[in-house]
Design an enzyme around this catalytic site. Structure first.
Site, PDB file in Angstrom:
ATOM      1  N   GLU A   1      67.234  66.563  31.261  1.00 52.44           N
ATOM      2  CA  GLU A   1      66.922  65.865  30.013  1.00 52.44           C
ATOM      3  C   GLU A   1      67.061  64.387  30.320  1.00 52.44           C
ATOM      4  O   GLU A   1      68.166  63.869  30.455  1.00 52.44           O
ATOM      5  CB  GLU A   1      67.921  66.255  28.911  1.00 52.44           C
ATOM      6  CG  GLU A   1      67.845  67.708  28.503  1.00 52.44           C
ATOM      7  CD  GLU A   1      66.582  68.040  27.726  1.00 52.44           C
ATOM      8  OE1 GLU A   1      65.927  67.133  27.207  1.00 52.44           O
ATOM      9  OE2 GLU A   1      66.261  69.239  27.657  1.00 52.44           O
TER      10      GLU A   1
ATOM     11  N   CYS B   1      68.140  58.603  23.899  1.00 56.34           N
ATOM     12  CA  CYS B   1      66.931  58.854  24.682  1.00 56.34           C
ATOM     13  C   CYS B   1      65.715  59.004  23.778  1.00 56.34           C
ATOM     14  O   CYS B   1      64.595  58.864  24.235  1.00 56.34           O
ATOM     15  CB  CYS B   1      67.116  60.072  25.575  1.00 56.34           C
ATOM     16  SG  CYS B   1      67.867  61.457  24.743  1.00 56.34           S
TER      17      CYS B   1
ATOM     18  N   GLU C   1      62.403  51.976  29.353  1.00 55.43           N
ATOM     19  CA  GLU C   1      63.527  52.361  28.502  1.00 55.43           C
ATOM     20  C   GLU C   1      64.618  51.283  28.590  1.00 55.43           C
ATOM     21  O   GLU C   1      65.073  50.943  29.679  1.00 55.43           O
ATOM     22  CB  GLU C   1      64.098  53.712  28.961  1.00 55.43           C
ATOM     23  CG  GLU C   1      65.273  54.149  28.090  1.00 55.43           C
ATOM     24  CD  GLU C   1      65.762  55.553  28.421  1.00 55.43           C
ATOM     25  OE1 GLU C   1      66.135  55.799  29.581  1.00 55.43           O
ATOM     26  OE2 GLU C   1      65.800  56.392  27.505  1.00 55.43           O
TER      27      GLU C   1
END
Ligand code: NAI
Ligand code: MG
Length: 494
Positions: free
Chosen positions: A260, A295, A396
């Site tokens: 993940e 996330c 990110e």
């Protein structure tokens, strides 16, 4: 110790310099430790055990020994024990909330208490799924009874990050244990204590060795866990970069791995949306209360031209009204960033956005008072006027920085949203049914929501495509596909 310990400093001291191996809190074999400091004040909280390959070996050996008997406990009974763990964690949710707020800097009212509160839900969801570990019978031949049997993999290694350590650990351990595996968790170096407290509590219910936790640095403690010959499966949540290292090490042993990883989740806002609801969704989706350290943070907001200026004004007003401060204060809306490294990374991206010509709309106010001067506080930034090529839009950040990008038509927004290496989550805000369905089908992400922005939910498969990961969590399928193997059995009756 199962007494409630509501003073998080006292609880951290109690857990100081300990792993949990074979049902006991034990000192690291090297005697080494590392400092864990409050991200709000810089003050030392306690020393954590610096685990190494020897500690990992002790934990995995304990887990491998325990696994033989654990797999023989009936599946429903394993589920019952996991349910009992859920009830115990629920009784301790306030102390877990305070401890995770202290070590991560996540505000107690808006973040940490909510995270601690969902643990029981995840444990109870999986507790009921023991009897779903079913196989099939196959009409292969009239004289042969042919079937599949689901079996546990063995010892699962779980590596977790710091941004939601309680939740992300629960999503891994509850299904792994119900499926008959035993587990060794490697906690994140920034947040080792609240998850260790969970282990201490669970050790009063589960047989020794079924569940173990080691703390330490990634290369010294995480890497030996992945490489250990008795670990048959690795489940990892964290960065893309480390995820690739973990996947490479797993490939050396040819063991399965669930990843993940990161995200750059788009939010598409159409002119016809319900503006108030959409702006509230943007605040929640961007996780401003968690300094954007998620996330699935809605860090790219594509907003149609007709509503763009009103959306930006309303979003700015809402974030401006949020109170940044002491994570343990009930009044605080926004806590801190986790660490100096993340603090510097976020500030560097803000500088990049400004250099790229973006307008940095800074919101809220830094906390006052000398105690919080060393804290990792950054004013949330809503960028406008950024070019699509800016790294602020493409990479990110994992901080309270979002970009609002104006568009004219839906196809343009969809193309921009999908032009990303990531594919974790996406949201679409519109009252038009055709646009909603079209977007739901064509947005490239593992989790697409229309007119809402819920976080991970027990029962719904959760996991990304592209660089956002491999595999799913949070559902029955996640337990079956990722924590069991299927054996084919034929009985020849002639
Ligand atoms: P990281 O991915 O390096 O750390 C996650 C976990 O992996 C920690 O427990 C760490 O100790 C462990 N680890 C590190 N190196 C390892 C190795 N060689 N072998 C085995 N385990 C290892 O993430 P980090 O450095 O804390 O954050 C960097 C960036 O990653 C963030 O800025 C953010 O963009 C992203 N991130 C994403 C998360 C998510 O939920 N998807 C969570 C945390 C970070
Ligand atoms: Mg790292």
């Amino acid at each position: 110790m199962t007494d409630l310990v509501l003073d998080p400093h006292a609880l951290a001291k109690h857990l100081q310099q300990r792993h949990l191996i074979g049902g006991q809190l034990v000192a690291p074999s090297s005697g080494q430790s590392f400092e864990v400091a409050s991200p709000a004040t810089g003050a030392l909280i306690a020393l954590a055990a610096a685990g190494d390959a020897a500690d990992v070996d002790a934990a995995v050996t304990s887990a491998a020994t325990a696994q033989v008997a654990w797999a023989k406990v009936s599946a429903r009974q394993r589920g019952k024990l996991i349910g009992a763990c859920g009830a115990l964690l629920d009784a301790h949710k306030e102390e877990l909330a305070r401890l995770v707020a202290l070590e991560t800097g996540k505000a107690i009212r808006t973040e940490s208490r909510i995270e601690a509160g969902v643990l029981a839900d995840i444990f109870h969801f999986y507790a009921g799924l023991g009897s779903e570990l079913k196989g099939e019978t196959i009409p292969f031949h009239p004289d042969m009874l042919t079937m599949t049997i689901r079996e546990p993999i063995g010892v699962v290694g779980a590596i977790i990050p710091w941004n939601a350590p309680l939740l992300l650990m629960a999503l891994k351990i509850a299904p792994a244990l119900v499926a008959g595996n035993t587990v060794v968790v490697k906690s994140a170096e920034e947040a080792p204590f609240a998850v260790l407290r969970i282990c201490e509590l669970m050790a009063t219910i589960l047989p020794p060795g079924v569940f173990n936790l080691v703390s330490g640095m990634g290369p010294e403690c995480g890497a030996p866990l992945v490489a250990h010959p008795k670990v048959g499966k690795v489940t990892f949540t964290g960065s893309v970069e480390t995820g690739k290292i973990v996947a490479r090490a797993a490939a050396e042993k040819l063991i399965p791995v669930t990843l993940e990883l990161g995200g750059k989740s788009p939010m598409i806002v159409m002119d016809d949306c319900d503006l108030d609801r959409t702006v509230a969704g943007a605040v929640a989706g961007m996780r401003f209360t968690r300094m954007g350290q998620s996330c699935t943070a809605a860090s790219r907001m594509y907003v149609q031209a007709g509503i763009h200026d009103r959306f930006v004004a309303a979003l700015r007003a809402k974030v401006d009204a949020m109170l940044m401060g002491d994570p343990l204060d009930e009044k605080t809306d926004i806590g801190t960033i986790i660490s100096r490294a993340q603090f510097e990374k976020v500030n560097a991206y803000i500088a990049i956005g400004k250099a790229d010509g973006g307008t940095a709309n800074e919101c809220s106010a830094l906390p006052t008072g000398d105690a919080f001067k060393p804290g990792y506080y950054v004013r949330p930034v809503i960028f406008t006027d950024l070019p699509g090529s800016s790294r602020v839009i493409r990479e990110e950040i994992f901080g309270p920085v979002t970009a609002v990008i104006k568009f004219d038509d839906f196809e343009q927004a969809l193309a921009a949203a999908n032009d990303s290496e990531y594919g974790l989550a996406a949201t679409l805000w519109t009252r038009d049914l055709k646009t909603a369905l079209d977007g739901a089908r064509r947005l490239q992400a593992g989790f697409v929501q229309v007119n809402q922005n819920l976080v991970v939910q027990p029962g719904l498969s959760y996991g990304g495509i592209k660089s956002s990961g491999l595999g799913k969590e949070a559902s029955l399928e996640a337990m079956l596909d990722h924590f069991t193997t299927k054996k084919t059995v034929i009985l020849n009756m002639t």
